[in-house]
Design a protein around this motif. Structure first.
Motif, PDB file in Angstrom:
ATOM      1  N   GLN A   1      38.153  32.209  35.514  1.00 23.86           N
ATOM      2  CA  GLN A   1      38.809  32.825  36.663  1.00 23.86           C
ATOM      3  C   GLN A   1      37.823  33.007  37.824  1.00 23.86           C
ATOM      4  O   GLN A   1      36.623  33.177  37.613  1.00 23.86           O
ATOM      5  CB  GLN A   1      39.373  34.197  36.277  1.00 23.86           C
ATOM      6  N   PRO A   2      38.319  33.023  39.066  1.00 20.77           N
ATOM      7  CA  PRO A   2      37.452  33.390  40.192  1.00 20.77           C
ATOM      8  C   PRO A   2      37.012  34.852  40.046  1.00 20.77           C
ATOM      9  O   PRO A   2      37.742  35.672  39.483  1.00 20.77           O
ATOM     10  CB  PRO A   2      38.352  33.216  41.415  1.00 20.77           C
ATOM     11  N   PHE A   3      35.842  35.170  40.549  1.00 17.95           N
ATOM     12  CA  PHE A   3      35.384  36.554  40.496  1.00 17.95           C
ATOM     13  C   PHE A   3      34.625  36.881  41.769  1.00 17.95           C
ATOM     14  O   PHE A   3      34.073  36.004  42.436  1.00 17.95           O
ATOM     15  CB  PHE A   3      34.508  36.809  39.270  1.00 17.95           C
ATOM     16  N   GLY A   4      34.624  38.152  42.107  1.00 20.38           N
ATOM     17  CA  GLY A   4      33.927  38.618  43.294  1.00 20.38           C
ATOM     18  C   GLY A   4      32.940  39.708  42.958  1.00 20.38           C
ATOM     19  O   GLY A   4      32.558  39.892  41.797  1.00 20.38           O
ATOM     20  N   LEU A   5      32.545  40.455  43.985  1.00 16.36           N
ATOM     21  CA  LEU A   5      31.555  41.521  43.824  1.00 16.36           C
ATOM     22  C   LEU A   5      32.045  42.789  44.511  1.00 16.36           C
ATOM     23  O   LEU A   5      32.495  42.747  45.665  1.00 16.36           O
ATOM     24  CB  LEU A   5      30.213  41.098  44.430  1.00 16.36           C
ATOM     25  N   GLN A   6      31.974  43.910  43.827  1.00 20.89           N
ATOM     26  CA  GLN A   6      32.165  45.216  44.461  1.00 20.89           C
ATOM     27  C   GLN A   6      30.875  45.523  45.223  1.00 20.89           C
ATOM     28  O   GLN A   6      29.800  45.626  44.642  1.00 20.89           O
ATOM     29  CB  GLN A   6      32.464  46.277  43.408  1.00 20.89           C
ATOM     30  N   LEU A   7      30.974  45.634  46.548  1.00 16.85           N
ATOM     31  CA  LEU A   7      29.781  45.746  47.387  1.00 16.85           C
ATOM     32  C   LEU A   7      28.973  47.007  47.141  1.00 16.85           C
ATOM     33  O   LEU A   7      27.789  47.070  47.497  1.00 16.85           O
ATOM     34  CB  LEU A   7      30.176  45.662  48.864  1.00 16.85           C
TER      35      LEU A   7
ATOM     36  N   LEU B   1      43.526  44.498  38.081  1.00 15.46           N
ATOM     37  CA  LEU B   1      42.158  44.319  38.558  1.00 15.46           C
ATOM     38  C   LEU B   1      41.192  44.783  37.473  1.00 15.46           C
ATOM     39  O   LEU B   1      41.527  45.645  36.642  1.00 15.46           O
ATOM     40  CB  LEU B   1      41.902  45.114  39.840  1.00 15.46           C
ATOM     41  N   MET B   2      39.983  44.222  37.500  1.00 16.54           N
ATOM     42  CA  MET B   2      38.981  44.598  36.510  1.00 16.54           C
ATOM     43  C   MET B   2      37.595  44.612  37.140  1.00 16.54           C
ATOM     44  O   MET B   2      37.241  43.697  37.884  1.00 16.54           O
ATOM     45  CB  MET B   2      38.999  43.625  35.324  1.00 16.54           C
ATOM     46  N   HIS B   3      36.843  45.660  36.831  1.00 15.66           N
ATOM     47  CA  HIS B   3      35.425  45.706  37.184  1.00 15.66           C
ATOM     48  C   HIS B   3      34.616  45.187  36.007  1.00 15.66           C
ATOM     49  O   HIS B   3      34.658  45.762  34.913  1.00 15.66           O
ATOM     50  CB  HIS B   3      34.994  47.128  37.539  1.00 15.66           C
ATOM     51  N   LEU B   4      33.907  44.105  36.244  1.00 19.19           N
ATOM     52  CA  LEU B   4      33.038  43.508  35.233  1.00 19.19           C
ATOM     53  C   LEU B   4      31.709  44.247  35.300  1.00 19.19           C
ATOM     54  O   LEU B   4      30.812  43.892  36.050  1.00 19.19           O
ATOM     55  CB  LEU B   4      32.862  42.022  35.507  1.00 19.19           C
ATOM     56  N   LYS B   5      31.625  45.292  34.510  1.00 18.56           N
ATOM     57  CA  LYS B   5      30.443  46.164  34.545  1.00 18.56           C
ATOM     58  C   LYS B   5      30.018  46.472  33.121  1.00 18.56           C
ATOM     59  O   LYS B   5      30.851  46.800  32.279  1.00 18.56           O
ATOM     60  CB  LYS B   5      30.744  47.445  35.316  1.00 18.56           C
ATOM     61  N   GLU B   6      28.728  46.373  32.848  1.00 19.91           N
ATOM     62  CA  GLU B   6      28.207  46.462  31.485  1.00 19.91           C
ATOM     63  C   GLU B   6      27.468  47.767  31.246  1.00 19.91           C
ATOM     64  O   GLU B   6      26.656  48.211  32.073  1.00 19.91           O
ATOM     65  CB  GLU B   6      27.259  45.283  31.223  1.00 19.91           C
TER      66      GLU B   6
ATOM     67  N   SER C   1      46.644  39.488  29.349  1.00 19.83           N
ATOM     68  CA  SER C   1      47.263  40.770  29.660  1.00 19.83           C
ATOM     69  C   SER C   1      47.701  40.880  31.113  1.00 19.83           C
ATOM     70  O   SER C   1      48.397  41.830  31.477  1.00 19.83           O
ATOM     71  CB  SER C   1      46.297  41.913  29.327  1.00 19.83           C
ATOM     72  N   GLY C   2      47.287  39.935  31.961  1.00 21.12           N
ATOM     73  CA  GLY C   2      47.758  39.940  33.334  1.00 21.12           C
ATOM     74  C   GLY C   2      46.764  40.394  34.377  1.00 21.12           C
ATOM     75  O   GLY C   2      47.161  40.700  35.511  1.00 21.12           O
ATOM     76  N   VAL C   3      45.478  40.443  34.044  1.00 27.14           N
ATOM     77  CA  VAL C   3      44.469  40.764  35.055  1.00 27.14           C
ATOM     78  C   VAL C   3      44.396  39.613  36.056  1.00 27.14           C
ATOM     79  O   VAL C   3      44.310  38.442  35.681  1.00 27.14           O
ATOM     80  CB  VAL C   3      43.086  41.003  34.414  1.00 27.14           C
ATOM     81  N   LYS C   4      44.438  39.950  37.344  1.00 22.30           N
ATOM     82  CA  LYS C   4      44.471  38.930  38.399  1.00 22.30           C
ATOM     83  C   LYS C   4      43.191  38.871  39.225  1.00 22.30           C
ATOM     84  O   LYS C   4      42.865  37.820  39.788  1.00 22.30           O
ATOM     85  CB  LYS C   4      45.658  39.193  39.330  1.00 22.30           C
ATOM     86  N   LYS C   5      42.495  39.998  39.340  1.00 18.84           N
ATOM     87  CA  LYS C   5      41.297  40.054  40.164  1.00 18.84           C
ATOM     88  C   LYS C   5      40.131  40.636  39.355  1.00 18.84           C
ATOM     89  O   LYS C   5      40.285  41.666  38.693  1.00 18.84           O
ATOM     90  CB  LYS C   5      41.526  40.910  41.410  1.00 18.84           C
TER      91      LYS C   5
END
Length: 663
Positions: free
Chosen positions: A411-417, A591-596, A634-638
């Motif tokens: 999927q495309p992914f971005g960054l929370q600034l 939406l999902m924050h990819l944070k570890e 599950s339907g996460v889009k962003k």
């Protein structure tokens, strides 16, 4: 009559559960696996993903022959054996895997038996496994012989990894901080945690072999016993708390069970975690200890265990109640040695059990997912019972492989600034210019760092960055929703949300219900403007005195008006399971924050955590391939990377590389 019918239904469900659990047995005795070597004293094993493909591998040591340490790589057709240590190395029990040099792959740590005083670590050569062995480095080369059990965790609360081990030759439990340069061939700084003496001991539970020394200690486990947010050490019938200034306190649990295996977990709902001890070498009961009014109250769970050198606390059946797994050796002619799960009810009882194997020797063995299908399997190795030998028990065989890295995320992914807030506060244009070279073209905006919305949008455009989501304060939605809509339209964002709830202290049911009503109102206003409203939970919503307020808000908000942004870090830190939420509420998290979350961090429900607890993806607690596969279904889009560490500017490129490796 209704009660009887209900009991019959429950019995049927339990029978169905266990009838569906079949164990596929794979063994070196049938030629399905290659034995570690020709020796007959297999001292240890551990499980880790050594080749970074998302599926666990494992290693096994043997102390009388070469090669002394080998690892088994999971392949499509089984397991392929590789050499780690090509010499005889006299390795003792308790080998572990850990990324010692912090390069993103798992290394191996092991200690020596009675012929040596050394402790070593082996550097994983990933991705080049063509060389005949892994480089070996010293941790310790001083003091008395024999080191039994190693464990890594953050035991001093500095968010950096520490190593502890029992050095029986010194009668000491040692603590050492993993150095920034672990390659230097010098002794790491060893700090004594506890020293015991061999003159005498309490009368011990059970009976023991003649070679056991008086008052000998062993066994290690870790958990936050006293709830202060720092991991404590458990072992030798004691638990140890860091006091500061390189000092630890020791606290009694059972002085009559110093020579035992240790495990810990919440086996009784509420209160401190429970502790479990069982005899590793000898014959004695398996006890659970519950903390009651400053006393560890002992409860016998199994009357007699024979050489139970394998022990773990896990939630095997996923019912929210922890279970106990233990396994026996065949020493002393124990032809009925069992590998057995005791199913807990969260109230200190274990009304059901499951025997995985009988008559197979298990010593220092592991229960984890070995084939990447997301369920528990068993890696079984003997000490000397029918050695050389390796056995794998796969739960229901191999199902859909959901943990493999390749193909798990495209999927495309971005960054929370916010991730680059420190840099943005100094120089907005220069910071935004960093993103495109990293491969970032999409962002989530939560502030303008001194610019107007219009000027910030121009800077994004100049750097080829598209804003698709925005976060605003709760009060702005409440008091000035028109400005939210106006700014979202400036950026072209299709999602707007908030990441906090006004409250005093913990989130109450009354506040959560009011909040859900507000969210519906916010969502209604945004929908009329062609925008979707979302809420970003921060971990304080899940475990409150009034119950799970996250579930309440999900159930009381209209899916047509309100969606949610699943922040993996905060959900885990708050004591919730992202996988469970994606399964329970499909379509609610767009939406999902990819944070570890860093490994060994003790979570809480405060909604806050130190910046140091945030690490690059793949360097923490999350099984990302498994989670991301489920997120798509599950339907996460962003998806937006978020990293709250102070050095996020260095970690974000590592996360980007990790995500690209999953394609």
């Amino acid at each position: 009559m209704k009660k009887a019918a209900f009991a019959i239904i429950l019995l049927f469900l339990f029978c169905r559960l266990f009838s569906q659990t079949e164990w596929v047995h794979i063994s070196s005795k049938t030629g399905a696996l290659v034995p570690p070597n020709a020796g007959k004293q297999q001292t240890s094993c551990t499980v880790a993903d050594f080749d970074n493909d998302g599926i666990n591998d494992f290693c096994v040591s043997e102390r009388t022959s070469a090669p002394g340490l080998v690892w088994y790589q999971r392949t499509e057709n089984g397991w392929k054996r590789h050499v780690v240590e090509d010499a005889i190395c006299f390795i003792e029990a308790g080998t572990i895997a850990f990324d010692v040099d912090n390069d993103g792959d798992m290394d191996i740590i092991a200690g020596g038996e009675g012929k040596t005083n050394q402790v070593w670590w082996w550097e994983n050569p990933y991705p080049d496994f063509s060389k005949p062995a892994w480089p070996r480095y010293l941790i310790r080369n001083t003091g008395g012989n024999k080191v039994h059990d190693q464990m890594v965790g953050d035991f001093d609360g500095d968010f950096k990894p520490d190593l502890v081990f029992w050095a029986q030759g010194d009668q000491t439990l040692y603590f050492t901080r993993i150095p920034s340069d672990p390659f230097e061939q010098v002794n790491w700084k060893l700090i004594p945690v506890y020293k015991y003496y061999g003159d005498s001991q309490m009368e011990q539970h059970g009976t023991y072999p003649s070679w056991k020394r008086p008052n000998e200690h062993e066994g290690l486990a870790k958990t936050d016993i006293d709830g202060d947010g720092i991991q404590d050490i458990i072992g030798g019938g004691l638990w140890f708390k860091y006091l500061g200034n390189d000092k630890f306190s020791w606290n009694l649990v059972d002085a009559a069970y110093t020579f035992s295996r240790s495990a810990a977990g919440q086996l009784v709902k509420g209160g401190r975690p429970e502790i479990v001890f069982v005899v590793g070498d000898g014959w004695a009961p398996l006890y659970m200890y519950e903390y009651q009014k400053s006393t560890w109250v002992k409860k016998e769970i199994v009357q007699k265990v024979s050489n139970g050198h394998t022990l773990a606390v896990i939630d095997f059946d996923g019912d929210g109640n922890n279970d106990i797994w233990y396994a026996e050796m065949t020493l002393g002619g124990n032809t009925k040695a069992v590998s057995r799960i005791l199913f807990g009810d969260g109230k200190s009882n274990f009304p059901r059990d499951m025997v995985i194997s009988e008559g197979v020797d298990l010593h220092d063995s592991e229960i984890t997912d070995l084939d990447g299908d997301g369920d528990y399997d068993v890696l079984a190795k003997p000490y000397d019972g029918d050695a050389p030998r390796i056995d794998v028990f796969l739960q229901n065989g191999t199902g859909e492989v959901v943990s493999a890295g390749k193909g798990s995320f495209n999927q495309p992914f971005g960054l929370q600034l916010y991730s680059l807030r420190f840099e943005l506060q100094k120089n907005v244009p220069a910071t935004l210019a960093l993103l495109s070279p990293m491969g970032i073209t999409e962002v989530e905006v939560s502030g303008y760092y001194g610019s107007t919305p219009e000027d910030f949008k121009k800077l994004l455009d100049r750097n080829g960055l598209k804003c698709t989501s925005m976060i605003f304060g709760y009060d702005k939605f409440l008091n000035d929703p028109g400005s939210v809509i106006k700014e979202a339209r400036i950026f072209g964002a299709k999602y707007v949300g908030t990441a906090g709830i006004p409250r005093k202290g913990v989130l109450t049911r009354e506040t959560a219900e009011k909040t859900a009503n507000d969210f519906n109102n916010f969502g209604s206003m945004m929908k009329k403007a062609g925008i979707k409203f979302f809420y970003h939970p921060h971990g304080f919503e899940f475990n409150t005195p009034d119950g799970n307020m996250m579930d309440l808000m999900l159930e009381k908000t209209d899916p047509a008006l309100v969606t949610y942004e699943l922040d993996v870090f905060w959900m885990i830190h708050g004591g919730a399971d992202p996988l469970a939420y994606l399964k329970k509420y499909p379509g609610r998290f767009e939406l999902m924050h990819l944070k570890e979350l860093r490994t060994d961090v003790i979570g809480n429900n405060t909604g806050s955590a130190p910046d140091e607890t945030s690490v690059a993806l793949g360097r923490g607690v999350t099984n990302w391939p498994l989670l991301l596969r489920l997120a798509a279904k599950s339907g996460v889009k962003k998806y937006y990377i978020e990293d709250e560490a102070k050095n996020a500017v260095d970690q974000v490129p590592l996360t980007v590389s990790f995500l690209k490796s999953l394609r």
